[in-house]
Design an enzyme around this catalytic site. Structure first.
Site, PDB file in Angstrom:
ATOM      1  N   HIS A   1      39.203  16.300   1.861  1.00  0.00           N
ATOM      2  CA  HIS A   1      38.876  16.427   3.283  1.00  0.00           C
ATOM      3  C   HIS A   1      37.420  16.084   3.551  1.00  0.00           C
ATOM      4  CE1 HIS A   1      42.484  19.335   3.967  1.00  0.00           C
ATOM      5  NE2 HIS A   1      42.813  18.095   4.193  1.00  0.00           N
TER       6      HIS A   1
ATOM      7  N   GLU B   1      53.924   4.004  -1.344  1.00  0.00           N
ATOM      8  CA  GLU B   1      53.150   5.150  -1.822  1.00  0.00           C
ATOM      9  C   GLU B   1      53.610   5.648  -3.183  1.00  0.00           C
ATOM     10  OE1 GLU B   1      52.288   7.767   2.019  1.00  0.00           O
ATOM     11  OE2 GLU B   1      54.351   7.023   1.964  1.00  0.00           O
TER      12      GLU B   1
ATOM     13  N   ASN C   1      46.080   6.452  -0.928  1.00  0.00           N
ATOM     14  CA  ASN C   1      45.802   7.857  -1.233  1.00  0.00           C
ATOM     15  C   ASN C   1      46.910   8.450  -2.101  1.00  0.00           C
ATOM     16  OD1 ASN C   1      43.870   7.244   0.632  1.00  0.00           O
ATOM     17  ND2 ASN C   1      44.460   8.787   2.124  1.00  0.00           N
ATOM     18  N   ASP C   2      48.146   8.374  -1.613  1.00  0.00           N
ATOM     19  CA  ASP C   2      49.265   8.928  -2.378  1.00  0.00           C
ATOM     20  C   ASP C   2      49.632   8.052  -3.562  1.00  0.00           C
ATOM     21  OD1 ASP C   2      49.970  11.454  -1.389  1.00  0.00           O
ATOM     22  OD2 ASP C   2      50.934  10.589   0.365  1.00  0.00           O
TER      23      ASP C   2
ATOM     24  N   ARG D   1      44.879  14.942  -6.234  1.00  0.00           N
ATOM     25  CA  ARG D   1      43.758  14.287  -5.549  1.00  0.00           C
ATOM     26  C   ARG D   1      42.557  15.207  -5.380  1.00  0.00           C
ATOM     27  NH1 ARG D   1      46.612  11.711  -0.291  1.00  0.00           N
ATOM     28  NH2 ARG D   1      45.960  13.754   0.442  1.00  0.00           N
TER      29      ARG D   1
ATOM     30  N   CYS E   1      46.475   0.804   4.306  1.00  0.00           N
ATOM     31  CA  CYS E   1      46.041   1.742   5.336  1.00  0.00           C
ATOM     32  C   CYS E   1      45.509   3.039   4.747  1.00  0.00           C
ATOM     33  CB  CYS E   1      47.174   2.034   6.319  1.00  0.00           C
ATOM     34  SG  CYS E   1      48.632   2.772   5.574  1.00  0.00           S
TER      35      CYS E   1
END
Length: 549
Positions: free
Chosen positions: A178, A404, A427-428, A438, A475
């Site tokens: 975050h 993903e 990310n995933d 992560r 993305c």
């Protein structure tokens, strides 16, 4: 002393070092209270209201994580655990309850484990309220400062003023934490995973280089000035970029923005974007206890589509589950939510939820006349893609999926037999490819988007797109890194969707190099042994006297 970590937001920040205020301490002899449940309810409601107010004033990822943290404060499971400790003082009971919940989240792993930092932040805020202490967090600095911390809660990061906090360095965290995501949205140079960061015996001043991962305590003034001036020249070149996305020799690479609501979409549209490459629909409904009607959804989607003007919008269907729970799509308790029923998999149990959402998206597209592409998250097998594509095409929309999972990456060529495009969620994909949480600081090097193994998967995906003559976008957070954007373009990626604040830097960097340089950057990145070596090799491949580099 020179510290190094994982760079997540490019840029140079130099200033006095500040640290978060101490968290509240619970008295060992705290007296019990017969109204424990009522006291906790009142305190948690105050905390939730404060966080919700901040979420309303924020946008993008900051608003998302603040809303999710506010929901934790009033979680019924937490209240039930607090009630179990009625024989203790209220602040002590909250601390004990959170310890139990932490253990559950940690055991669940994946994205649930990421919420532990948020949970501790909620604990500290509720405890402070119960004890009548000031709200914990970061005291706003009065001069340009660099923030040193073990880790930062979303509520702390989201409230930072980028005019005063010019750099962030954290001992913990990864590229998709975050802290990193919000810092990227705010445009604050940031380095995470700095294992030897001095967070107790802190220096007077420091330099943070979010491009190389360097943190220099008490830097040489002359060297610091030189680096700041070069960074300012780079930023000035970025600020002048007006699109459209293309390399110096004219190869188009679309630069798009990630959005989550109408307000954020309007702000993103003010940047030189060519549309929205990721519209996160689920974030509009995190506070809904029941499913919004088709009409309600249509109104919400239409506002975002309208903001795009003549450009396209890529709408992601509800990515419910795991770290984004929706009350009306609750899958119950799962052993590992990150590997459970999330994204498109929710339609296995609740197919009508997807059908009504697609109906609303189609209605919004017809109302606005916006070119609308629709993609599903968490696709793993061919049958999922084929079934989804048929539903989307029946409504006159353009179908695609998120890549993903490693399975989807390896099957991209066959997925594209059914689809019109794919978009890589780095990310995933990094988390699943390396079997690495992560948020695990010790594993931050594995989930670094510069990992050659991850780039090899992107190469497979992009090659399949080229052979099928169909678009391949990225993305995930990787798309916001200007130099990595060049690598992705060199691999064959045709569009990059990132936080609106990163659009100009990404576009300017692409416009300063040729496609041959991008291909060479991709080649040396794939050949590197680790992320640090990849960054260094790509920096050399793209080197130039231009401040846009």
């Amino acid at each position: 002393m020179r510290c190094t970590g994982t760079p997540v937001v490019p840029g140079i920040g130099v200033g006095v070092v500040v640290t978060p205020a101490p968290r509240p301490t619970v008295p060992a002899d705290e007296p019990t209270r017969p109204d424990l449940a009522e006291a906790f309810a009142a305190a948690s409601t105050v905390v939730a209201e404060r966080l919700t107010a901040r979420a309303s004033a924020a946008s993008g990822a900051a608003s998302e994580v603040l809303s999710a943290t506010a929901a934790l404060a009033t979680d019924r499971g937490l209240a039930a655990l607090v009630a179990k400790h009625a024989d203790r003082g209220p602040a002590t009971a909250v601390t004990a309850a959170v310890e139990e919940l932490e253990a559950m989240f940690t055991a669940a792993g994946g994205l649930m484990a990421e919420r532990v930092t948020d949970l501790r932040d909620v604990r500290d805020r509720v405890v402070a309220e119960l004890l009548g202490l000031p709200e914990p967090g970061i005291v706003p600095p009065t001069e340009p400062s660099v923030l040193f911390a073990d880790d930062l809660a979303p509520a702390d990061t989201a409230g930072l003023d980028p005019e005063l906090v010019v750099g962030i360095a954290c001992r913990l965290g990864g590229t998709t934490s975050h802290t990193a995501i919000i810092a990227r949205q705010l445009g604050i140079p940031c380095v995470v995973g700095v294992a030897d960061l001095p967070v107790e015996d802190v220096p007077a001043r420091a330099l943070v280089d979010g491009g190389t991962g360097e943190v220099l305590p008490d830097p040489d003034p002359v060297e610091a000035t030189r680096r700041v001036e070069h960074d300012e020249a780079r930023r000035a070149a970025s600020a002048d970029w007006a699109g459209p996305g293309a390399t110096a020799d004219g190869t188009p690479v679309q630069v798009l923005a990630n959005v989550q609501d109408a307000a954020g979409a309007e702000r993103a549209a003010a940047e030189p974007v060519e549309g929205f490459g990721l519209y996160r629909t689920e974030l509009s409904f995190l506070d809904r206890g029941s499913e919004p009607t088709v009409e309600e959804q249509t109104d919400v989607y239409a506002k975002v589509l309208q903001a795009a003007g003549e450009h396209k919008v890529v709408v992601r269907t509800l990515d419910a589950g795991s770290d984004k729970p929706l009350a009306f799509a609750d899958m119950g308790t799962e052993p590992n939510p990150a590997l459970g029923v999330r994204g498109l998999r929710v339609a296995r149990r609740m197919p009508e939820l997807l059908e009504r959402q697609l109906e609303a998206i189609a209605a919004a597209a017809e109302r606005t006349g916006t070119e609308t592409w629709v993609m599903a998250p968490m696709v793993s097998v061919l049958s999922e893609a084929a079934d989804f594509a048929a539903k989307v095409r029946a409504l006159g929309l353009t179908p695609g999926v998120m890549i993903e999972t490693p399975s989807a990456a390896l099957l991209t060529d066959r997925l594209l037999e059914h689809l019109d495009f794919v978009s890589v969620g780095t990310n995933d994909l990094s988390q699943y490819a390396f079997a690495a949480d992560r948020m695990a600081a010790d594993l931050g090097d594995l989930t670094d988007p510069w990992q050659p193994g991850l780039l090899r998967l992107v190469e497979i995906i992009a090659t399949a797109g080229q052979e099928a003559d169909k678009p391949v976008g990225v993305c995930g957070e990787a798309a916001a890194d200007p130099q990595l954007a060049c690598v992705l373009a060199g691999l064959g990626v045709t569009s990059l969707s990132c936080a609106a604040t990163a659009v100009r830097a990404v576009g300017a960097q692409l416009g300063a190099v040729t496609m041959d340089q991008c291909r060479e950057a991709a080649r040396v990145a794939l050949a590197a042994d680790d992320p640090a070596a990849a960054r260094e090799a790509v920096g050399a491949a793209l080197s130039s006297d231009s401040p846009g580099i």
